[in-house]
Design a protein around this motif. Sequence first.
Motif, PDB file in Angstrom:
ATOM      1  N   UNK A  66       0.826  -1.201   0.000  1.00  0.00           N
ATOM      2  CA  UNK A  66       0.000   0.000   0.000  1.00  0.00           C
ATOM      3  C   UNK A  66       0.867   1.259   0.000  1.00  0.00           C
ATOM      4  N   UNK A  67       0.349   2.311  -0.601  1.00  0.00           N
ATOM      5  CA  UNK A  67       0.858   3.676  -0.469  1.00  0.00           C
ATOM      6  C   UNK A  67       2.252   3.861  -1.079  1.00  0.00           C
ATOM      7  N   UNK A  68       2.264   4.514  -2.213  1.00  0.00           N
ATOM      8  CA  UNK A  68       3.502   4.730  -2.945  1.00  0.00           C
ATOM      9  C   UNK A  68       3.781   6.225  -3.105  1.00  0.00           C
ATOM     10  N   UNK A  69       5.024   6.550  -3.393  1.00  0.00           N
ATOM     11  CA  UNK A  69       5.433   7.934  -3.639  1.00  0.00           C
ATOM     12  C   UNK A  69       5.140   8.308  -5.097  1.00  0.00           C
ATOM     13  N   UNK A  70       5.357   9.591  -5.422  1.00  0.00           N
ATOM     14  CA  UNK A  70       5.009  10.083  -6.759  1.00  0.00           C
ATOM     15  C   UNK A  70       6.247  10.481  -7.551  1.00  0.00           C
ATOM     16  N   UNK A  71       6.052  10.607  -8.853  1.00  0.00           N
ATOM     17  CA  UNK A  71       7.140  10.983  -9.741  1.00  0.00           C
ATOM     18  C   UNK A  71       7.560  12.434  -9.561  1.00  0.00           C
ATOM     19  N   UNK A  72       8.785  12.743  -9.937  1.00  0.00           N
ATOM     20  CA  UNK A  72       9.326  14.095  -9.825  1.00  0.00           C
ATOM     21  C   UNK A  72       9.169  14.875 -11.117  1.00  0.00           C
ATOM     22  N   UNK A  73      10.203  15.632 -11.503  1.00  0.00           N
ATOM     23  CA  UNK A  73      10.099  16.458 -12.704  1.00  0.00           C
ATOM     24  C   UNK A  73      11.396  16.463 -13.491  1.00  0.00           C
ATOM     25  N   UNK A  74      11.250  16.563 -14.804  1.00  0.00           N
ATOM     26  CA  UNK A  74      12.382  16.723 -15.724  1.00  0.00           C
ATOM     27  C   UNK A  74      12.054  17.898 -16.632  1.00  0.00           C
ATOM     28  N   UNK A  75      12.879  18.939 -16.576  1.00  0.00           N
ATOM     29  CA  UNK A  75      12.658  20.151 -17.357  1.00  0.00           C
ATOM     30  C   UNK A  75      13.902  20.412 -18.190  1.00  0.00           C
ATOM     31  N   UNK A  76      13.755  20.303 -19.509  1.00  0.00           N
ATOM     32  CA  UNK A  76      14.882  20.449 -20.428  1.00  0.00           C
ATOM     33  C   UNK A  76      14.598  21.577 -21.408  1.00  0.00           C
ATOM     34  N   UNK A  77      15.536  22.502 -21.528  1.00  0.00           N
ATOM     35  CA  UNK A  77      15.546  23.449 -22.639  1.00  0.00           C
ATOM     36  C   UNK A  77      16.813  23.176 -23.434  1.00  0.00           C
ATOM     37  N   UNK A  78      16.686  23.080 -24.733  1.00  0.00           N
ATOM     38  CA  UNK A  78      17.833  22.735 -25.574  1.00  0.00           C
ATOM     39  C   UNK A  78      17.645  23.337 -26.959  1.00  0.00           C
ATOM     40  N   UNK A  79      18.773  23.535 -27.651  1.00  0.00           N
ATOM     41  CA  UNK A  79      18.691  23.987 -29.031  1.00  0.00           C
ATOM     42  C   UNK A  79      18.034  22.936 -29.898  1.00  0.00           C
ATOM     43  N   UNK A  80      18.373  21.663 -29.641  1.00  0.00           N
ATOM     44  CA  UNK A  80      17.800  20.534 -30.372  1.00  0.00           C
ATOM     45  C   UNK A  80      17.955  19.292 -29.522  1.00  0.00           C
ATOM     46  N   UNK A  81      17.232  18.235 -29.872  1.00  0.00           N
ATOM     47  CA  UNK A  81      17.347  16.967 -29.146  1.00  0.00           C
ATOM     48  C   UNK A  81      17.240  15.822 -30.144  1.00  0.00           C
ATOM     49  N   UNK A  82      18.121  14.832 -29.982  1.00  0.00           N
ATOM     50  CA  UNK A  82      18.135  13.646 -30.843  1.00  0.00           C
ATOM     51  C   UNK A  82      18.453  12.432 -29.977  1.00  0.00           C
ATOM     52  N   UNK A  83      18.198  11.252 -30.530  1.00  0.00           N
ATOM     53  CA  UNK A  83      18.579  10.027 -29.839  1.00  0.00           C
ATOM     54  C   UNK A  83      17.395   9.143 -29.515  1.00  0.00           C
ATOM     55  N   UNK A  84      17.723   7.925 -29.081  1.00  0.00           N
ATOM     56  CA  UNK A  84      16.709   6.929 -28.761  1.00  0.00           C
ATOM     57  C   UNK A  84      16.626   6.616 -27.281  1.00  0.00           C
ATOM     58  N   UNK A  85      17.114   7.526 -26.440  1.00  0.00           N
ATOM     59  CA  UNK A  85      17.108   7.300 -25.003  1.00  0.00           C
ATOM     60  C   UNK A  85      15.732   7.483 -24.383  1.00  0.00           C
ATOM     61  N   UNK A  86      15.695   7.373 -23.048  1.00  0.00           N
ATOM     62  CA  UNK A  86      14.424   7.410 -22.321  1.00  0.00           C
ATOM     63  C   UNK A  86      14.449   8.491 -21.251  1.00  0.00           C
ATOM     64  N   UNK A  87      13.265   9.069 -20.997  1.00  0.00           N
ATOM     65  CA  UNK A  87      13.080  10.032 -19.918  1.00  0.00           C
ATOM     66  C   UNK A  87      11.819   9.620 -19.170  1.00  0.00           C
TER      67      UNK A  87
END
Length: 332
Positions: A66-87
């Motif tokens: 019972x009772x779990x914690x919650x997700x946080x935050x990811x805030x990215x500003x970039x000129x461009x983004x590429x790739x097959x990674x995960x967030x």
Amino acid sequence: GVWQTTYAPKPCYGSVKNPVCHGSGCGSPMSGGGAVRLDVAGELTLRGAIHADARNLNASGAVPQYYAASGGSVFITAGAIVGGGAISANGGEVTKNGAGAGGRISIRLSGDNATFDDFAVENLEALGRPGPGDGGGSKPQTAHSGTIYLETKAQEGEGLLWIRGTSATDTVIEQARGTQPGTGFNDPGDDYAFSEIRLDRCAMLALFPGVVVRTSAFTGDGTGYLACYGGQLQLPENYALTDLKVRIYNEGFPFAFAEGCSESVVLGTNCVLRADVPVTFPCDLHLLAGSKVYHTAGGSYKLDLTFEKDVVIDEGAAIDVTACGYAYDKGY
């Protein structure tokens, strides 16, 4: 997301476009997800991963009941983004009830011609976790998801809002409705203007009093919900809502209109409007083929709509409360 101390799932919190909040914890050592802020002047190439998930394992090294914690935050500003990674900014898991809600992800690109075409957006997750139920009378309740926001420079501050749910069917979401309003937009001071809102896998977007959400398009896989608690949705002139379930919980008109636009609500194919409170429409209502208006079954609700202008119900559309009366063992 918000931590859990009851079976009822809790809503996501913090800015949608500029998230900086930590996830909420839920007892030692069930910590919420952290906060990541990346400001990249050039190109971000992501082949690995960026995680701001809630902790999944308790002190014994097991997923808690019972009772779990919650997700946080990811805030990215970039000129461009590429790739097959995960967030990810996912909520915590449970084996019974009290799952953790998702956090927030925002990626805002500043390059003149930058797009998300060469980035694996399918690997973005801000999920609320399923609550399988405890087998002892408590209903399983899935925690609601957080938000994913994607923006290019060309969109001028109004990018894509994407809410990815975790349910293949809406059974669990239906059970949660009485106690949890969904991925809630409840801050009148936040920026809720988007080029597109997409809801997938039974995601539920909830609009609270004082909030107006503006979008040029509302899309998804046909399983999404719009829950109206007094906030309003503003769409383009004569825009037809399709593949969406709309439920009006609180009295008040759930749509807004831009100044100078004709005032008309249009429901299109596979758009279902459920109203369990009296609603006054100060505008036209047009039901296209494949749309339906009704109230919840069981004998506790009635469809009570007042129209100050015109109503058009096309062939193949319906106001239909068939089998929405008392159940077999109830009545006068």
